[in-house]
Design a protein around this motif. Structure first.
Motif, PDB file in Angstrom:
ATOM      1  N   LYS A 192      -6.519   5.530  -9.199  1.00  0.00           N
ATOM      2  CA  LYS A 192      -5.398   6.292  -8.658  1.00  0.00           C
ATOM      3  C   LYS A 192      -4.158   5.366  -8.207  1.00  0.00           C
ATOM      4  CE  LYS A 192      -8.111  10.283  -7.160  1.00  0.00           C
ATOM      5  NZ  LYS A 192      -7.461  11.236  -8.140  1.00  0.00           N
ATOM      6  N   THR A 193      -3.176   6.028  -7.856  1.00  0.00           N
ATOM      7  CA  THR A 193      -1.968   4.852  -7.482  1.00  0.00           C
ATOM      8  C   THR A 193      -1.787   5.233  -5.917  1.00  0.00           C
ATOM      9  OG1 THR A 193      -1.082   5.245  -9.716  1.00  0.00           O
ATOM     10  CG2 THR A 193       0.550   4.590  -7.668  1.00  0.00           C
ATOM     11  N   VAL A 194      -1.834   4.230  -5.162  1.00  0.00           N
ATOM     12  CA  VAL A 194      -1.786   4.082  -3.788  1.00  0.00           C
ATOM     13  C   VAL A 194      -0.686   3.331  -3.330  1.00  0.00           C
ATOM     14  CG1 VAL A 194      -3.139   3.555  -1.672  1.00  0.00           C
ATOM     15  CG2 VAL A 194      -4.204   4.291  -3.952  1.00  0.00           C
ATOM     16  N   LEU A 195       0.278   3.866  -2.538  1.00  0.00           N
ATOM     17  CA  LEU A 195       1.383   3.330  -1.831  1.00  0.00           C
ATOM     18  C   LEU A 195       0.817   2.751  -0.475  1.00  0.00           C
ATOM     19  CD1 LEU A 195       4.185   2.418  -1.494  1.00  0.00           C
ATOM     20  CD2 LEU A 195       4.522   4.807  -0.375  1.00  0.00           C
ATOM     21  N   ILE A 196       1.154   1.434  -0.327  1.00  0.00           N
ATOM     22  CA  ILE A 196       0.370   0.793   0.828  1.00  0.00           C
ATOM     23  C   ILE A 196       1.791  -0.001   1.506  1.00  0.00           C
ATOM     24  CG2 ILE A 196      -0.826  -1.255   1.741  1.00  0.00           C
ATOM     25  CD1 ILE A 196      -2.790  -0.782  -0.542  1.00  0.00           C
ATOM     26  N   VAL A 197       2.304   0.640   2.784  1.00  0.00           N
ATOM     27  CA  VAL A 197       3.208   0.200   3.292  1.00  0.00           C
ATOM     28  C   VAL A 197       2.866  -0.987   4.249  1.00  0.00           C
ATOM     29  CG1 VAL A 197       5.522   0.624   4.717  1.00  0.00           C
ATOM     30  CG2 VAL A 197       4.532   2.325   3.141  1.00  0.00           C
ATOM     31  N   THR A 198       3.312  -2.068   4.253  1.00  0.00           N
ATOM     32  CA  THR A 198       2.882  -3.347   5.188  1.00  0.00           C
ATOM     33  C   THR A 198       3.877  -4.258   5.406  1.00  0.00           C
ATOM     34  OG1 THR A 198       0.946  -4.767   5.318  1.00  0.00           O
ATOM     35  CG2 THR A 198       1.524  -4.478   2.993  1.00  0.00           C
ATOM     36  N   HIS A 199       3.594  -5.385   5.418  1.00  0.00           N
ATOM     37  CA  HIS A 199       4.334  -6.623   5.975  1.00  0.00           C
ATOM     38  C   HIS A 199       4.289  -7.646   4.893  1.00  0.00           C
ATOM     39  CE1 HIS A 199       4.373  -4.269   9.807  1.00  0.00           C
ATOM     40  NE2 HIS A 199       3.055  -3.917   9.380  1.00  0.00           N
ATOM     41  N   SER A 209       0.347   0.346   7.522  1.00  0.00           N
ATOM     42  CA  SER A 209       0.005  -0.616   8.649  1.00  0.00           C
ATOM     43  C   SER A 209       0.336   0.249  10.033  1.00  0.00           C
ATOM     44  CB  SER A 209       1.013  -1.894   8.682  1.00  0.00           C
ATOM     45  OG  SER A 209       1.186  -2.265  10.026  1.00  0.00           O
ATOM     46  N   PRO A 210      -0.473   0.075  11.078  1.00  0.00           N
ATOM     47  CA  PRO A 210      -0.220   0.650  12.220  1.00  0.00           C
ATOM     48  C   PRO A 210       0.872   0.482  13.029  1.00  0.00           C
ATOM     49  CG  PRO A 210      -1.763  -1.157  12.606  1.00  0.00           C
ATOM     50  CD  PRO A 210      -1.214  -1.055  11.232  1.00  0.00           C
ATOM     51  N   LEU A 211       1.654  -0.741  12.647  1.00  0.00           N
ATOM     52  CA  LEU A 211       3.064  -0.960  13.283  1.00  0.00           C
ATOM     53  C   LEU A 211       4.203   0.150  12.995  1.00  0.00           C
ATOM     54  CD1 LEU A 211       2.864  -4.735  13.074  1.00  0.00           C
ATOM     55  CD2 LEU A 211       2.006  -3.492  14.827  1.00  0.00           C
ATOM     56  N   ARG A 212       4.935   0.129  14.110  1.00  0.00           N
ATOM     57  CA  ARG A 212       5.943   1.321  14.015  1.00  0.00           C
ATOM     58  C   ARG A 212       6.766   1.182  12.857  1.00  0.00           C
ATOM     59  NH1 ARG A 212       9.634   1.838  19.031  1.00  0.00           N
ATOM     60  NH2 ARG A 212       7.575   1.753  20.023  1.00  0.00           N
ATOM     61  N   ARG A 213       7.381   0.033  12.514  1.00  0.00           N
ATOM     62  CA  ARG A 213       8.450  -0.122  11.125  1.00  0.00           C
ATOM     63  C   ARG A 213       7.634   0.395  10.039  1.00  0.00           C
ATOM     64  NH1 ARG A 213       6.537  -4.959  13.751  1.00  0.00           N
ATOM     65  NH2 ARG A 213       6.027  -6.775  11.994  1.00  0.00           N
ATOM     66  N   ALA A 214       6.326   0.076   9.949  1.00  0.00           N
ATOM     67  CA  ALA A 214       5.762   0.387   8.605  1.00  0.00           C
ATOM     68  C   ALA A 214       5.452   1.768   8.576  1.00  0.00           C
ATOM     69  CB  ALA A 214       4.383  -0.382   8.633  1.00  0.00           C
ATOM     70  N   ARG A 215       5.054   2.482   9.652  1.00  0.00           N
ATOM     71  CA  ARG A 215       4.781   3.767   9.942  1.00  0.00           C
ATOM     72  C   ARG A 215       5.971   4.907   9.663  1.00  0.00           C
ATOM     73  NH1 ARG A 215       3.625   5.566  14.471  1.00  0.00           N
ATOM     74  NH2 ARG A 215       3.637   3.500  15.694  1.00  0.00           N
ATOM     75  N   GLN A 216       7.103   4.089   9.991  1.00  0.00           N
ATOM     76  CA  GLN A 216       8.426   4.831   9.694  1.00  0.00           C
ATOM     77  C   GLN A 216       8.778   4.798   8.435  1.00  0.00           C
ATOM     78  OE1 GLN A 216      10.985   2.623  12.796  1.00  0.00           O
ATOM     79  NE2 GLN A 216      11.595   4.604  13.473  1.00  0.00           N
ATOM     80  N   THR A 217       8.695   3.760   7.612  1.00  0.00           N
ATOM     81  CA  THR A 217       8.960   3.836   6.252  1.00  0.00           C
ATOM     82  C   THR A 217       7.793   4.520   5.303  1.00  0.00           C
ATOM     83  OG1 THR A 217       9.773   1.313   6.416  1.00  0.00           O
ATOM     84  CG2 THR A 217       8.928   2.057   4.296  1.00  0.00           C
TER      85      THR A 217
END
Length: 422
Positions: free
Chosen positions: A352-359, A264-272
């Motif tokens: 493939k295996t994709v990590l999606i960091v989101t909310h 996600s473009p939000l800061r907390r997701a980008r940091q993770t």
């Protein structure tokens, strides 16, 4: 020579009736999605709509690379046979369309192939979303996707009256006009008993970001304040990185090596996401469709504060997934854009295996869709900070939810990296 794949479809409700088209362009070597296009074209036959889809796809392919060889895939036998030169184009309304399609690339630079409808779902979905938007008096905007690693925006409908005002107002909600869809773009179904091997799935590891100050206080946190991770949140992000990437790219054997990281473009997701991506030696991709729900006037409020200040609005929000806080968006709208973002990931990283960091909300809507559950179930799930949920997607539409709210990585040799729900 570069090869581009064009998938096109048309829809007409009435034939003739309200009509639209959808088209996508993919890289022929990698399968990466390069363009999405959709438009309502007024009253027309299904055949005319199919031709308009081909033309839109070929025009997009030409903009991407006019020297490429193009393979067009459609589920319309008529259009494929006519553009291949095996059948004559007799209807007056289709002759100029066929001529336009043939002008875009030289005859030896383009081929046309028929595919079953089940293999043309992406273009079909775009056509129907454009048609649904038109029925509400909205204009469907579609655009060529950016290069790999850049922010990707899904096509979205906007009301005709709002087009100029939104363009002039950078403060407008980025998703306020997204339209809900009545069904997930990838329809879940269970594998038949004793079915043949379905092959390797595309595996999405859905990781919720680590906690922020607002998370710990249980405040509505969408796109408003865009807080950063706390120290506890950074520790939980590192714990997730150790589990999913680890030293020298080691991975959790239950889920396999991570091939790509999307955030996600939000800061907390980008940091993770950055913690995991750095451990895996790759760059995270930013995907706008995976941002959190915009909570409007509820942003940064606790539930009790929102109920005291906006009792009717809060009740409406929880009464229906179509309800939105003033200035915000609904669960339906998040489900729509998250599904479109998911589809792009499934195409780009097939098998493939994709990590999606989101909310919380995007993850819950994707789980509901994979399970075939109503979206109202989003209010009946618990997703802890830095928790992991995993969904497998097979090529024939089968989905398999492997786990929900897994927080095992927050325990490392007996030490808890903050409370999982913190």
């Amino acid at each position: 020579m570069r090869v581009l794949i064009v998938e096109a479809d048309g829809a007409s409700r009435g034939n003739p009736g309200a009509a639209s088209y959808g088209a996508v362009v993919r890289d022929g070597r990698t399968g990466e999605l390069l363009a999405e296009l959709a438009e309502a074209i007024g009253r027309a036959t299904n055949n005319v709509a199919e031709y308009r889809g081909v033309i839109a796809g070929l025009e997009a392919a030409r903009r991407i690379d006019p020297q490429a060889r193009v393979e067009v895939r459609m589920d319309s036998k008529l259009v494929v046979e006519q553009l291949s030169g095996r059948w004559q184009v007799k209807h007056p309304s289709m002759k100029p369309l066929a001529q336009r399609a043939r002008e875009l690339f030289p005859p030896n630079g383009v081929s046309f192939a028929w595919v079953p409808r089940s293999q043309n779902k992406h273009a079909d979905r775009l056509a129907n979303q454009a048609l649904d938007a038109a029925s509400r008096g909205e204009v469907w905007r579609a655009q060529v996707l950016p290069a790999a690693g850049e922010a990707a925006h899904s096509p979205r409908p906007v009301s005709s009256a709002a087009v100029s005002s939104q363009a002039a107002s950078p403060a407008a909600s980025p998703a306020a006009s997204l339209a809900p869809v009545s069904r997930p773009a990838v329809e879940p179904r269970a594998p038949a008993a004793g079915s043949a091997d379905l092959g390797a799935p595309t595996r999405l590891l859905l990781l919720r970001h680590g906690p922020t100050a607002l998370t710990g206080e249980k405040r509505f946190s969408g796109v408003g304040a865009d807080p950063e991770l706390t120290e506890q949140g950074l520790a939980q992000a590192r714990a997730a990185a150790r589990r999913l990437a680890g030293p020298h790219g080691a991975a959790d054997p239950r889920y396999g090596r991570v091939d790509a990281v999307i955030t996600s473009p939000l800061r907390r997701a980008r940091q993770t996401a950055l913690a995991v991506a750095e451990a895996a030696g790759m760059e995270p991709r930013v995907e706008q469709g995976f941002r959190e729900l915009h909570f409007g006037v509820f942003e940064a409020l606790t539930f009790a504060e929102a109920r005291a200040q906006y009792p009717d609005e809060l009740a409406a929000f929880f009464a229906s997934t179509a309800g939105a806080a003033p200035g915000g968006e609904s669960v339906d709208e998040v489900a729509s854009r998250a599904a479109a973002a998911r589809d792009r990931a499934l195409v780009r990283f097939a098998r493939k295996t994709v990590l999606i960091v989101t909310h919380v909300t995007p993850i819950k809507t994707l789980l509901c869709q994979a399970l075939g559950a109503p979206l109202t179930a989003v209010h009946r799930m618990e997703l802890s900070a830095a928790s992991l949920s995993v969904i497998d997607y097979y090529d024939d539409g089968v989905t398999n939810v492997r786990c929900v709210n897994d927080t095992a990585h927050l325990y490392d040799t007996g030490h808890l990296y903050g409370t999982p729900g913190g």
